[in-house]
Design a protein around this motif. Structure first.
Motif, PDB file in Angstrom:
ATOM      1  N   PHE A  69     -29.430 -16.379  46.806  1.00  0.00           N
ATOM      2  CA  PHE A  69     -30.113 -15.328  46.290  1.00  0.00           C
ATOM      3  C   PHE A  69     -29.871 -14.654  45.007  1.00  0.00           C
ATOM      4  CE2 PHE A  69     -30.213 -15.890  51.078  1.00  0.00           C
ATOM      5  CZ  PHE A  69     -31.674 -15.695  51.142  1.00  0.00           C
ATOM      6  N   PHE A  70     -28.786 -14.433  44.604  1.00  0.00           N
ATOM      7  CA  PHE A  70     -28.537 -13.979  43.270  1.00  0.00           C
ATOM      8  C   PHE A  70     -29.125 -14.988  42.280  1.00  0.00           C
ATOM      9  CE2 PHE A  70     -24.928 -13.427  39.798  1.00  0.00           C
ATOM     10  CZ  PHE A  70     -25.749 -12.408  39.071  1.00  0.00           C
ATOM     11  N   TRP A  71     -29.048 -16.281  42.424  1.00  0.00           N
ATOM     12  CA  TRP A  71     -29.665 -17.087  41.476  1.00  0.00           C
ATOM     13  C   TRP A  71     -31.187 -16.770  41.424  1.00  0.00           C
ATOM     14  CZ3 TRP A  71     -33.410 -20.971  41.519  1.00  0.00           C
ATOM     15  CH2 TRP A  71     -33.292 -21.722  40.420  1.00  0.00           C
ATOM     16  N   ILE A  72     -31.819 -16.684  42.709  1.00  0.00           N
ATOM     17  CA  ILE A  72     -33.284 -16.386  42.770  1.00  0.00           C
ATOM     18  C   ILE A  72     -33.846 -15.162  41.958  1.00  0.00           C
ATOM     19  CG2 ILE A  72     -34.995 -15.784  44.323  1.00  0.00           C
ATOM     20  CD1 ILE A  72     -33.730 -17.225  46.585  1.00  0.00           C
ATOM     21  N   GLY A  73     -32.811 -14.095  41.743  1.00  0.00           N
ATOM     22  CA  GLY A  73     -33.234 -13.128  40.904  1.00  0.00           C
ATOM     23  C   GLY A  73     -32.756 -13.093  39.700  1.00  0.00           C
ATOM     24  N   LYS A  74     -31.798 -13.778  39.369  1.00  0.00           N
ATOM     25  CA  LYS A  74     -31.308 -13.982  38.089  1.00  0.00           C
ATOM     26  C   LYS A  74     -30.769 -15.409  37.943  1.00  0.00           C
ATOM     27  CE  LYS A  74     -27.912 -11.647  34.881  1.00  0.00           C
ATOM     28  NZ  LYS A  74     -26.918 -10.672  34.713  1.00  0.00           N
ATOM     29  N   GLN A  75     -32.032 -16.146  37.183  1.00  0.00           N
ATOM     30  CA  GLN A  75     -31.780 -17.755  37.045  1.00  0.00           C
ATOM     31  C   GLN A  75     -30.660 -18.142  36.045  1.00  0.00           C
ATOM     32  OE1 GLN A  75     -35.475 -19.644  37.343  1.00  0.00           O
ATOM     33  NE2 GLN A  75     -36.029 -18.507  39.205  1.00  0.00           N
ATOM     34  N   PHE A  76     -29.363 -18.052  36.765  1.00  0.00           N
ATOM     35  CA  PHE A  76     -28.395 -18.583  35.471  1.00  0.00           C
ATOM     36  C   PHE A  76     -28.386 -20.134  35.569  1.00  0.00           C
ATOM     37  CE2 PHE A  76     -26.706 -16.545  39.474  1.00  0.00           C
ATOM     38  CZ  PHE A  76     -26.036 -17.844  39.941  1.00  0.00           C
ATOM     39  N   GLU A  77     -27.148 -20.714  35.170  1.00  0.00           N
ATOM     40  CA  GLU A  77     -27.056 -22.217  35.362  1.00  0.00           C
ATOM     41  C   GLU A  77     -27.609 -22.830  36.411  1.00  0.00           C
ATOM     42  OE1 GLU A  77     -23.373 -21.081  32.888  1.00  0.00           O
ATOM     43  OE2 GLU A  77     -24.463 -19.885  34.231  1.00  0.00           O
ATOM     44  N   GLY A 137     -28.993 -16.668  60.687  1.00  0.00           N
ATOM     45  CA  GLY A 137     -29.236 -15.328  60.821  1.00  0.00           C
ATOM     46  C   GLY A 137     -29.011 -14.439  59.497  1.00  0.00           C
ATOM     47  N   PHE A 138     -27.874 -14.633  58.785  1.00  0.00           N
ATOM     48  CA  PHE A 138     -27.353 -13.958  57.856  1.00  0.00           C
ATOM     49  C   PHE A 138     -28.189 -14.172  56.632  1.00  0.00           C
ATOM     50  CE2 PHE A 138     -24.888 -13.631  54.006  1.00  0.00           C
ATOM     51  CZ  PHE A 138     -24.244 -12.359  53.930  1.00  0.00           C
ATOM     52  N   SER A 139     -28.478 -15.712  56.565  1.00  0.00           N
ATOM     53  CA  SER A 139     -29.741 -15.970  55.347  1.00  0.00           C
ATOM     54  C   SER A 139     -31.032 -15.325  55.762  1.00  0.00           C
ATOM     55  CB  SER A 139     -29.692 -17.638  55.519  1.00  0.00           C
ATOM     56  OG  SER A 139     -28.652 -18.045  55.186  1.00  0.00           O
ATOM     57  N   VAL A 140     -31.385 -15.215  56.747  1.00  0.00           N
ATOM     58  CA  VAL A 140     -32.891 -14.385  57.029  1.00  0.00           C
ATOM     59  C   VAL A 140     -32.707 -13.095  56.615  1.00  0.00           C
ATOM     60  CG1 VAL A 140     -34.594 -13.809  58.871  1.00  0.00           C
ATOM     61  CG2 VAL A 140     -33.474 -16.217  58.811  1.00  0.00           C
ATOM     62  N   LEU A 141     -31.473 -12.280  56.966  1.00  0.00           N
ATOM     63  CA  LEU A 141     -31.250 -10.823  56.727  1.00  0.00           C
ATOM     64  C   LEU A 141     -31.432 -10.924  55.210  1.00  0.00           C
ATOM     65  CD1 LEU A 141     -30.786  -8.096  57.451  1.00  0.00           C
ATOM     66  CD2 LEU A 141     -28.524  -8.771  57.556  1.00  0.00           C
ATOM     67  N   CYS A 142     -30.735 -11.786  54.524  1.00  0.00           N
ATOM     68  CA  CYS A 142     -30.644 -11.708  52.975  1.00  0.00           C
ATOM     69  C   CYS A 142     -31.983 -11.952  52.302  1.00  0.00           C
ATOM     70  CB  CYS A 142     -29.634 -12.634  52.547  1.00  0.00           C
ATOM     71  SG  CYS A 142     -28.046 -12.466  52.665  1.00  0.00           S
TER      72      CYS A 142
END
Length: 245
Positions: A69-77, A137-142
């Protein structure tokens, strides 16, 4: 006039650098999963999971889901995104093996399920499906939180910091498990040595590729924990020799 030999040398040098870069990327993607091969084999051989802390899997699953989810917001390598996907599948393979071994144990024990909602047995479930359900469930929450806050730069950086903070604690459950057991029996020392080799490599990779600072800080903390676990191996092996003597 350009010297053809100089041009050829430059092209060869560039080609060699690209090959090394590609090999480094492949090592980053799959290298993180390699330490679990000897531990997987050790559990299969001994049919015993007590030496391995499954909370290592919890830490890595949470860390890598957050990193996606961090990569989705800040597309690093892209390499680091693929590494997270490979690591998630690796942790599921480890959990599946641990559940299979535990359920085949002839000693009759009460079955613990996620649906029991008993915090005393959190992440000590007997069914592999419960681990999958928790991660889904954790992924859906994120995903829901990310959809609401994806436009916030502060949220994205916080997400990245959380991801690497969890990953930095990778070896901590194993360290605590060894302290609880007062032994490193059942833990693959090869796994820890490969952890350290991988952590040194990836920390260097992060610094050289100017990855977000969260990543190399995480790698440095992991190296320190790896050293602590290897010191446990030395301490408990000496303690065992003294008792036998």
């Amino acid at each position: 006039m350009t010297n053809p030999q100089v041009v050829l040398q430059e092209e060869e040098s560039e080609g060699s650098w690209m090959l090394l870069s590609w090999l480094a990327s492949c090592l980053m993607v799959f290298g993180g999963a390699l330490p679990y091969v000897p531990q997987y084999q050790e559990i299969q051989r001994s049919s015993n999971t007590e030496g391995f802390s499954t909370r290592v899997c919890l830490v890595l699953l949470v860390a890598n889901i957050l990193r996606i989810f961090f990569w989705i917001g800040k597309q690093f390598e892209l390499t680091l995104l693929l590494q997270s996907v490979v690591m998630i599948f690796t942790m599921f393979a480890m959990l599946h093996l641990c559940c299979t071994v535990q359920n085949s144990n002839p000693v009759s024990t009460k079955q613990h399920r996620l649906s029991d909602l008993d915090l005393r047995y959190f992440w000590k479930w007997n069914a592999f499906e419960d681990y999958l359900l928790f991660c889904c469930g954790f992924s859906v929450l994120c995903a829901m939180v990310s959809i609401l806050l994806l436009g916030s730069a502060m949220f994205i950086e916080m997400l990245g910091s959380l991801a690497v903070m969890f990953e930095a604690m990778l070896g901590l459950p194993q360290l605590l498990q060894n302290l609880h057991n007062r032994s490193t029996k059942g833990m693959s020392v090869k796994m820890v040595l490969l952890w350290m080799a991988g952590d040194v490599f990836k920390t260097s990779y992060f610094v050289m590729n100017q990855s977000p600072s969260q990543f190399w800080v995480c790698g440095s903390v992991q190296i320190l924990i790896d050293v602590a676990i290897l010191l446990q191996v030395l301490f408990y092996s000496q303690d065992t020799r003294i008792k036998l003597g």
